[in-house]
Each structure stands twice: as C-alpha cells, then as structure tokens.
Scaffold this active site. Structure first.
Site, short mmCIF file in Angstrom:
data_model
loop_
_atom_site.label_atom_id
_atom_site.label_comp_id
_atom_site.label_asym_id
_atom_site.label_seq_id
_atom_site.Cartn_x
_atom_site.Cartn_y
_atom_site.Cartn_z
N ASP A 196 7.34 36.30 15.57
CA ASP A 196 7.26 37.22 14.42
C ASP A 196 5.99 38.08 14.42
O ASP A 196 4.88 37.57 14.61
CB ASP A 196 7.25 36.43 13.11
CG ASP A 196 8.39 35.47 12.97
OD1 ASP A 196 9.24 35.38 13.88
OD2 ASP A 196 8.43 34.77 11.93
N SER A 253 4.18 32.38 9.75
CA SER A 253 4.11 33.80 9.44
C SER A 253 3.51 34.10 8.07
O SER A 253 3.51 33.27 7.17
CB SER A 253 5.51 34.42 9.54
OG SER A 253 5.92 34.47 10.88
#
Length: 622
Positions: A196, A253
C-alpha cells in the site's frame, strides 16, 4: 557510484547440432508411463489454461502438466519412469507457484534428491536447466509434487529434455533500476517487498510517498514504512526507513498531514510538523497482548526523521483488525477527521482537535468494501462553488455523497473505479497547494509478478481525479498527472487516416516505454485492437466493451467515437478510455524481446481521427 545487483536477463543460447533427448513433452492423451497419485494432475496432460485459472503461456505444443485441476486445493504427485542421464543438461519449462516446500519438481539420482525447482508465481512457463554432467550414465527419475492448498498452490511443467546446452536465462550484472522487469516510470523500491501507498503528503516542494515495506525479504511481512520523495511525481528518490515495528506491533497503513497551526503541539522549530497516523499491528496477535490500534509519529525536519509519540496509541483498539487511518482537516467544523476501517464492511469517522485525542463521529457500512478508506471533496465539472464528497474503500470503488463533518451521506450506488486486475489500496495526497488544486491519487498494483527481481510489487502511475457530469450521472474521471510529459522523447503522429482490415498503421513501430493516445471513429468495423508488446487492447463495437489482459469493461462510444490512452511500462499497461471515465490497470510479463506496437481493425474500416505515440525516457536515468 551506482549500485549494481545481479539479476537474470534473457540471453539467447546457440542451439547445439546434437539432438536433444525428449524425456516428456506431454502431448499424448495420458502421461505415457508416468505415475500419478492424488487428484491434482488428473488422468492426462492439461490442454492449456484450466477453468478459473489465469492465462497460461510459454508451453510448447498443446499439452502440459498443470496441477490447477479443480483449483489450488487439489494435491498429488506425478513420477516419471526411470531414465538414463545421457546429456550435460536437463532443460524444462516451468511456471506456477513459488512454494519450494509445497510445489516443486525433484530430480532423483540413485533414489536421492539432487535438484529441486519451483515456479515463480507466474503462469508463463520459462526455461530452467540443471547441470547433470556429474551423473552422466546414471539412472534417474523425476517427481512433480503438489502438496499445497492455498494461493499459487499449483505447478506447470512442459518439454523436459536432455540437451548439450542450457536453455535457462543466464545471470549477468545489471545496473540498479534497469533490471529486466523493473518499472521505468512507476515507483518500486530498490529491493524487497512493497504494497500500500501510505502517508501521501506534499510539503515544501516535495511529494512524499511512504509505502508498506518489508526491508528484510522479497515477500510480505515485517511491515515498516518505506519512504521516497519527488519534486514532480515522476522522478523518485528513496530515503531511509521512516517507521519501524515497536511494542505496538508492525506498522500497517495510514496517512500523513501537515499540522499547519501546530494543533498537536509537537512542532519544535521553524519547520511545520508533519504528522503520520498509522496502525500499530501486532502480527500475529497474542492472547493478552496488544491489539490493532492507531498510532502517531511526527517529524520536524521535512520528513527526514520520525519520532513515535510517547503516548501511543492515540486511538485504542475498537473491533477486529481496525486499521488504515486516513486523516484530513475539515475547515467548516474546525477539526481533524479520520476515516478508519473497522471490521467486515464497516468504516468509522472520528474527530479530533489535535490529532492526539479522537472521538467517534459516525459509522457507515459499504457492501463489498474493506480496508484503506479515503474521503475527500471534489468540484463538479471544475466549479468550486458546487462540490460533492467521495468515499472510497480499499478496492478504489467509490460512493458520491455529502459530508457535514460528522456523517457521510451516500447519494449514489457504489461505482467501479478501475476495471483492470491490479488496482488496490488507493490513497490521495493531502496538502496540495491551493494554487494547484488537484486531487492526486496513487494505488498499489497488487499482484504483479516480477520473477527473479530484487524487488516485488509497484505503484500505479499517479493520476488526477476529477468529478464530471455524464448522461448517467456524476462519475470520477482519472487521468495521468501532466508531469508525465517530462519523460516524453520521440513522437509519432497520425491524423484523418482510414485503416482497413489487414492493415497495420503501426507496422515497424517498436518502443519499450510509451504513452499512446488515439481517437477512433468506428465507421463500419466490428472491432479494433491496439496491440502493445503482444497484448491486445480490443474494443468490440457490438458488445460495447473494452478488453485488456483478460479483463473487460463497458465503454460506450461518444458520437460514434472512442478515445483511448495507454501507458506501457516494462511490466504494466494502464488504459484510460473516453478521457478517463473508464480505466483498466493491469500488470503483465511480456516476451522480453517484443517491443512492437500494432493497430488493426476487424470486419470493416475505422478512421483514426488522431493518434499520438510518445516514447518515454526512464525516470531512473539522469
């Protein structure tokens, strides 16, 4: 001095005049003396790709060993008859999963394993070679094994031969960032795993790209925040690791913002403080140990070094694997807002005056969505006086609606953002200057394959998002950022050209990196195709669909015309149809020498209103 790494490059090997000895070519109706056990291999060779499998390529003839029979859950073995080693090398084609302990082929000499090979997490079979000179004259067997039940739990094998020459790719020294499958204008880390994009923030002339990163290995795990910066979204410089695991877990993330008014009280000098909100993720969770929570880190030196907040977590565990905070300043209500994935298909919105203390504002359930939320405002048709809010989940699919600082109210169904195979964990930049005003997004091209490379995975090319009115309603449009023009090299153009079946307007055009744009008047054709390095981007007039790399998207002609744009890198194709209304982002493994471009039509002529082919320079070369 530039760093050097060893990678594999395809180098042609001269064929020997001595005949090869075929051990197995798998062209018959059965395995011709091989013994099969279990249910993975069936009664005979597969005839190419099996149901629900990604396209298999690189095998010779019509048959091959393919243990994807009925999916990755089947298991079994396939053992050859005994044979005598009579040449210097055993060559074979292999693909499938990279699981050396679960899917593999062994060479047994005198009953003992002397070699083993596994796939590269790719469905394209490539040549492998074993040097067997030391066992010449001895009796041997081959055993192909599939004892895996999860993803990539299968093996593909074909054309096993004894030869005097090796057919495998040779190892040669190659400069860093110029490896065979290294993206040349998409971001990838110097080495090891990434996924990500995180912490996308602009400050003092620099675009920051943090990213999920395993600095210790080529596969997912040990999540840190890697860090790169760019002045133009095209040329990236990788910096040192920003965030590393601590007592709260690995670093999943999150997002980053500039705390312009020092609401956090963490600014210590003249530079504005950068704040990162991320998920502390204990992997695996231990009973009685820490759970997924939201943590804060800050930087007072333009993002070069980071300090974790000593009172973490700033938002304790709520439910399940709650994660992926996306934070922004909401001016009308004068507070920070966090969009957070909770569990299942549920997301939460939280508010804070200072980025350190958070309270629940509201929740929303979005069927089929999870992870990596984003929430931002876009002007309708470029009019800042008329806006809507966009909410996205991890797959990038989005809702259009309103947000009052507490509650997001959807006014649309969930809409498809990308019709390709590789587009996930999208995030948009915060703190883009008002005079610029763009909403810029980056996504992870999840699941791309880069066999025998020092890195694993890449980002898509940064895109600008706009909200436009179409006959069916509002839609988010996505196009590459304008900075790509800094890479333009040579340009070829055509205008007002009729192309008939059997003609190829791009005959002889070969480019490795390219930005192609065209507008096609359909006239009497049934279909037309833009072929890029052997892969077709095809439009069907009858079906009103665009197909690329095994994926299909609905695309309507506008006034009898279709507009296409395609970005082609070493391992990816991104297609933008009708000014970015429909986008398809996918990775592929091209034939290494195929750099050709083609355009042809089926069933009748088309008119090329305009076509521009811009070759691109590498963003890594100075």
């Amino acid at each position: 001095m530039r760093a050097w790494v060893s990678v594999l490059l395809i180098v042609p090997i001269a064929c020997s005049a001595a005949p090869d000895i075929v051990i197995a070519d798998f062209e018959g109706p059965d395995y011709s003396g091989w013994t099969a056990t279990g249910d993975a291999f069936g009664q005979g060779p597969a005839k190419g790709t099996l149901p629900n499998q990604m396209a298999v390529s690189g095998f010779e003839g019509g048959g091959l060993v393919n243990s994807y029979l009925n999916g990755d859950g089947t298991q079994g073995t396939l053992t050859s008859p005994e044979f005598k080693i009579q040449r210097k090398y055993i060559n074979f084609l292999m693909g499938g999963g990279n699981l050396p302990d679960a899917v593999y082929m062994n060479l047994l000499v005198d009953g003992k394993k002397v070699y083993s090979a596994t796939g590269g997490n790719e469905e394209r079979l490539t040549w492998r070679s074993w040097d067997v000179r030391k066992w010449k004259g001895k009796k041997a067997r081959l055993e192909i094994v599939d004892k895996a039940t999860g993803g990539w739990g299968h093996i593909n094998v074909d054309q096993i031969i004894q030869s005097k020459q090796s057919k495998q790719e040779q190892i040669m020294a190659t400069k860093l960032y110029d490896e065979m499958y290294r993206p040349q204008f998409h971001f990838s880390p110097k080495k090891n795993w990434t996924n990500d994009p995180n912490g996308l923030v602009y400050y003092q002339g620099e675009y920051h790209l943090f990213f999920q990163h395993n600095p210790l290995g080529i596969n997912w795990g040990n999540m840190h925040w890697g860090h790169a910066v760019s002045k133009d979204l095209v040329h990236w410089e990788e910096l040192s690791i920003a965030l590393a695991p601590d007592e709260h877990g690995t670093c999943f993330s999150g997002s980053a913002v500039v705390d312009w008014n020092n609401t956090s009280g963490l600014q210590t000098g003249a530079e504005k403080v950068l704040i990162a909100l991320y998920t502390g993720a204990p992997v695996p969770e231990v009973e009685g140990g820490p759970k997924f929570s939201q943590c804060l880190a800050y930087s007072n030196d333009r993002g070069r070094t980071w300090t974790t907040y000593d009172k973490n977590p700033v938002l304790a565990h709520i439910v399940g694997g709650n994660r992926d905070p996306k934070v922004f300043w909401h001016t009308p209500t004068g507070k920070w807002v966090m969009a957070l994935y909770l569990d299942g298909n549920e997301f939460g919105f939280f508010g804070s005056p200072n980025l350190k203390e958070w309270s629940l504002l509201s929740k929303i359930t979005v069927a089929g969505s999870s992870e990596c939320p984003d929430l931002f405002e876009l002007p309708i048709d470029g009019n800042p006086a008329s806006t809507k809010w966009i909410f996205l989940g991890g797959d990038g699919n989005y809702l259009i609606g309103t947000f009052d600082g507490v509650t997001f109210t959807p006014e649309s169904e969930k809409l498809e953002a990308d019709w390709g195979a590789q587009y996930y964990a999208t995030q948009s930049y915060s703190d883009i200057p008002k005079e610029d005003g763009r909403r810029i997004q980056i996504a992870w091209m999840n699941g791309g394959q880069y066999p025998r490379m020092p890195f694993n995975q890449q980002m898509n090319f940064p895109c600008e998002l706009t909200l436009r009115t179409f006959p069916e309603g509002l839609r988010v449009r996505r196009l590459p950022v304008r900075e790509i023009t800094s890479l333009y090299d040579k340009k070829l153009s055509w205008a007002d050209v009729t192309v008939n079946p059997g003609e190829n307007i791009l005959k002889g055009v070969k480019e490795e990196l390219v930005d192609v744009s065209l507008e096609v008047e359909l006239a009497g054709a049934e279909a037309f195709s833009l072929k890029l390095h052997g892969e077709s981007v095809q439009y069907s007039v009858k079906d009103k669909t665009l197909t690329c790399l095994g994926k299909t998207a609905p695309v309507e002609a506008v006034d009898g015309r279709i507009k296409l744009r395609a970005l082609v890198d070493r391992a990816s194709i991104e297609v933008f149809a009708n000014d970015g209304k429909v986008v398809m982002s996918s990775c592929f493994l091209p034939e290494p020498k195929n750099k050709s471009l083609e355009f042809f039509t089926v069933g009748g002529p088309v008119k090329i209103v305009v076509m521009d082919v811009n070759s691109l320079k590498s963003s890594w070369k100075k």
